[in-house]
Design an enzyme around this catalytic site. Structure first.
Site, PDB file in Angstrom:
ATOM      1  N   GLU A 130     -10.444  -2.277   4.353  1.00 44.73           N
ATOM      2  CA  GLU A 130      -9.091  -1.803   4.628  1.00 44.73           C
ATOM      3  C   GLU A 130      -8.900  -0.422   3.993  1.00 44.73           C
ATOM      4  OE1 GLU A 130      -6.454  -5.847   4.805  1.00 44.73           O
ATOM      5  OE2 GLU A 130      -6.790  -5.116   2.787  1.00 44.73           O
ATOM      6  N   ASP A 143       0.774  -1.252   0.000  1.00 45.65           N
ATOM      7  CA  ASP A 143       0.000   0.000   0.000  1.00 45.65           C
ATOM      8  C   ASP A 143       0.807   1.306   0.000  1.00 45.65           C
ATOM      9  OD1 ASP A 143      -1.543  -2.117   0.848  1.00 45.65           O
ATOM     10  OD2 ASP A 143      -2.176  -1.197   2.713  1.00 45.65           O
TER      11      ASP A 143
HETATM   12  C1  FRU Z   1      -3.908  -3.634   2.762  1.00 43.73           C
HETATM   13  C2  FRU Z   1      -3.255  -4.060   4.055  1.00 43.73           C
HETATM   14  C3  FRU Z   1      -3.605  -3.095   5.162  1.00 43.73           C
HETATM   15  C4  FRU Z   1      -2.482  -3.267   6.139  1.00 43.73           C
HETATM   16  C5  FRU Z   1      -1.314  -3.511   5.212  1.00 43.73           C
HETATM   17  C6  FRU Z   1      -0.290  -4.455   5.767  1.00 43.73           C
HETATM   18  O1  FRU Z   1      -3.275  -4.075   1.624  1.00 43.73           O
HETATM   19  O2  FRU Z   1      -3.661  -5.371   4.390  1.00 43.73           O
HETATM   20  O3  FRU Z   1      -4.881  -3.289   5.722  1.00 43.73           O
HETATM   21  O4  FRU Z   1      -2.297  -2.149   6.943  1.00 43.73           O
HETATM   22  O5  FRU Z   1      -1.844  -4.044   4.018  1.00 43.73           O
HETATM   23  O6  FRU Z   1       0.846  -4.499   4.970  1.00 43.73           O
END
Ligand code: FRU
Length: 501
Positions: free
Chosen positions: A208, A26
């Site tokens: 998320e 992300d």
């Molecule tokens: C989304 C996610 C988020 C988390 C991160 C962990 O892709 O699962 O919810 O904070 O990636 O790397």
């Protein structure tokens, strides 16, 4: 030639951000300050698969060319550093500012891996860190966590916005299958306001990486609030995707607009991108009002296969940075996205044509004219009938990515089932991605961004967008447009540009 050299040549994107090495997911903590756009990202510096999360960092003056910086945040005894946001605390509400230096404050999730492994449910909490040197180095707050876990297993990805009207910080947080809203005056003490989403949106997976902000409806002075909410799995075309909602926010509660939700029983989910590779995207903070744009970037992958894609040196890229616009279409609010205008300065026009009539196949361009791994194609079609119009991006070894407009069944599509290496994951090309539309299109504007391993297709100025990655065995060489049943159509305008990279 070593394996890595060929991987660089064949797969390293020309104009999309990738970390020099190892794993990225992300985008995080994006803000603008003093002529620089900052992009942080979920990063594991020791391997090319997901692991203990850090925040990597990159900086750009134009949202296109990114310079990777030293790692910004390292995991510590409280946990891995999961996704989150950053704000420029201009009024020093946090008190972190010193000697007239404006603090930049990052708000992120601590993921306590030990707690998770021991079966606890409260292993995610929210924490802050501040920077007094414009985001280069960070100090974690010694009062962390600022928002402890209330007993919810998925409790993460804080996105903070300065709500100017109420003069308070607003946080949206993803909590299992809902978004929670909190407010604060100092970024340290947070009060729960409300939640949203129990009965609307998709619920095939965990919510998320949310984002919330007000936007002017294009061409009016009217404001609506947009809530972006990623979900994994549960995306219309498989795995991870990003839904959005439009409504009103009174400082406490987000209420879905009645036109958006014409029939509460069957609200159709709207997706920010209908391709499989735009996830966890959020917007930049602190973009000056004189600029006024809402700027967005997403992770150009999908949890269905992200860990298996066939690059060893680095894993995954970001989408092109995009400008979001809110428009009314047929009485309903829609979030449009287009590449940022800064991309234009990299374009060198290779060919420009108008009024081409054809009825079978038209060869748009080939590697004799242009490098088809750093190209932008803009095309305006008219006289479309109830036929299927396929753009075919191919090489002479049989690798092909097909995408386009199917006016017979009424959807846009991307088909990467013959796009090259598919061996790494059964899910990568298990189906054709589609974006349904209501009425037969008789004319259409299409903008296509082509890099070595991705296409981003923007229909009708970004009303519908499809972003997907692919891994051909050789570079792609030609782009054609095929009218399936040989119905006659007109290319009103065609501009093919090569990007100067
Ligand atoms: C989304 C996610 C988020 C988390 C991160 C962990 O892709 O699962 O919810 O904070 O990636 O790397």
């Amino acid at each position: 030639m070593s394996v890595n050299t060929s991987e660089e040549q064949l797969y390293r994107p020309n104009f999309h951000f990738t970390p020099k090495s190892n794993w990225m997911n992300d985008p995080n903590g994006m803000f603008y300050l003093n002529g620089k756009y900052h992009l942080y990202f979920q990063y594991y510096p020791d391997d090319n698969v997901w692991g203990p999360m850090h925040w990597g960092h990159a900086v750009s003056e134009d949202l296109i060319v990114w310079k990777e910086q030293p790692i910004a945040l390292y995991p510590d005894s409280l946990g891995y550093i999961f996704s989150g946001s950053a704000v420029v605390d201009v009024n020093n509400t946090s008190g972190f500012g010193r000697d007239g230096k404006i603090p930049v404050v990052a708000i992120f999730t601590y993921h306590d891996i030990k707690g998770e492994q021991e079966g606890a449910i409260d292993f995610q909490s929210q924490a802050i860190a501040y920077s007094l040197d414009e985001g280069q180095t960070w100090t974690k707050y010694d009062g962390n966590p600022v928002l402890p876990n209330p007993g919810i297993k998925d409790f993460r990805d804080p996105k903070v916005y300065w709500d100017n009207e109420r003069e308070q910080w607003l946080m949206v947080l993803a909590t299992y299958e809902k978004s929670f809203f909190y407010s604060s005056s100092n970024l340290k003490d947070w009060e729960l306001l409300s939640d949203f989403g129990e009965t609307v949106g998709e619920h095939g997976g965990v919510w998320e990486c949310p984002d919330i902000f007000p936007m002017k409806i294009e061409g009016t002075e009217q404001i609506k609030w947009v809530l972006i909410q990623s979900i994994n799995p549960g995306f219309i075309n498989g795995g991870s995707g990003t839904q959005y909602f439009v409504g009103d926010f009174d400082g406490k509660t987000f209420v879905l607009d009645s036109t958006f939700a014409k029939d509460l029983e069957k609200i159709e989910t709207k997706w920010l991108d209908y391709g499989r590779d735009n996830y966890a995207g959020v917007t930049w903070a602190n973009v000056p009002e004189t600029d006024g744009r809402k700027l967005f970037i997403g992770w150009m992958s999908n949890w269905d296969y992200a860990k298996e894609v066939p690059t060893a040196t680095w894993r995954s890229a970001m989408t092109i940075a995009r400008e979001l616009k809110l428009k009314v279409v047929d009485g309903s609010y829609m979030l449009f996205s287009e590449p940022v205008k800064e991309l234009d300065t990299f374009k060198k026009t290779i060919l420009q044509k108008a009024n081409i009539e054809f009825d079978k196949t038209y060869n748009i361009t080939s590697s004799d004219d242009i490098a088809l791994d750093k190209a932008v194609v803009e095309i305006e079609l008219s006289n479309l009938s109830q036929d299927r119009y396929t753009f075919s991006l191919e090489n002479d070894q049989g690798d092909v990515v097909e995408f386009g407009i199917d006016n017979i069944v009424q959807h846009y599509f991307i088909d990467r089932t013959k796009s090259g290496d598919l061996s790494f994951s059964e899910k990568f090309a298990d189906k054709i991605s589609v974006a349904p539309f209501d009425t037969v299109q008789d004319k259409i504007h299409v903008q296509i961004l082509i890099d070595k391993t991705s296409i981003e297709v923007f229909y009708n100025n970004g009303q519908t967008v499809m972003t997907e990655i692919f891994f051909p065995n050789y570079l792609m060489k030609t782009l054609k447009l095929i009218s399936k049943n040989h119905s006659k159509l007109i290319i009103e305008k065609l501009v093919v540009s090569e990007l100067d990279f």
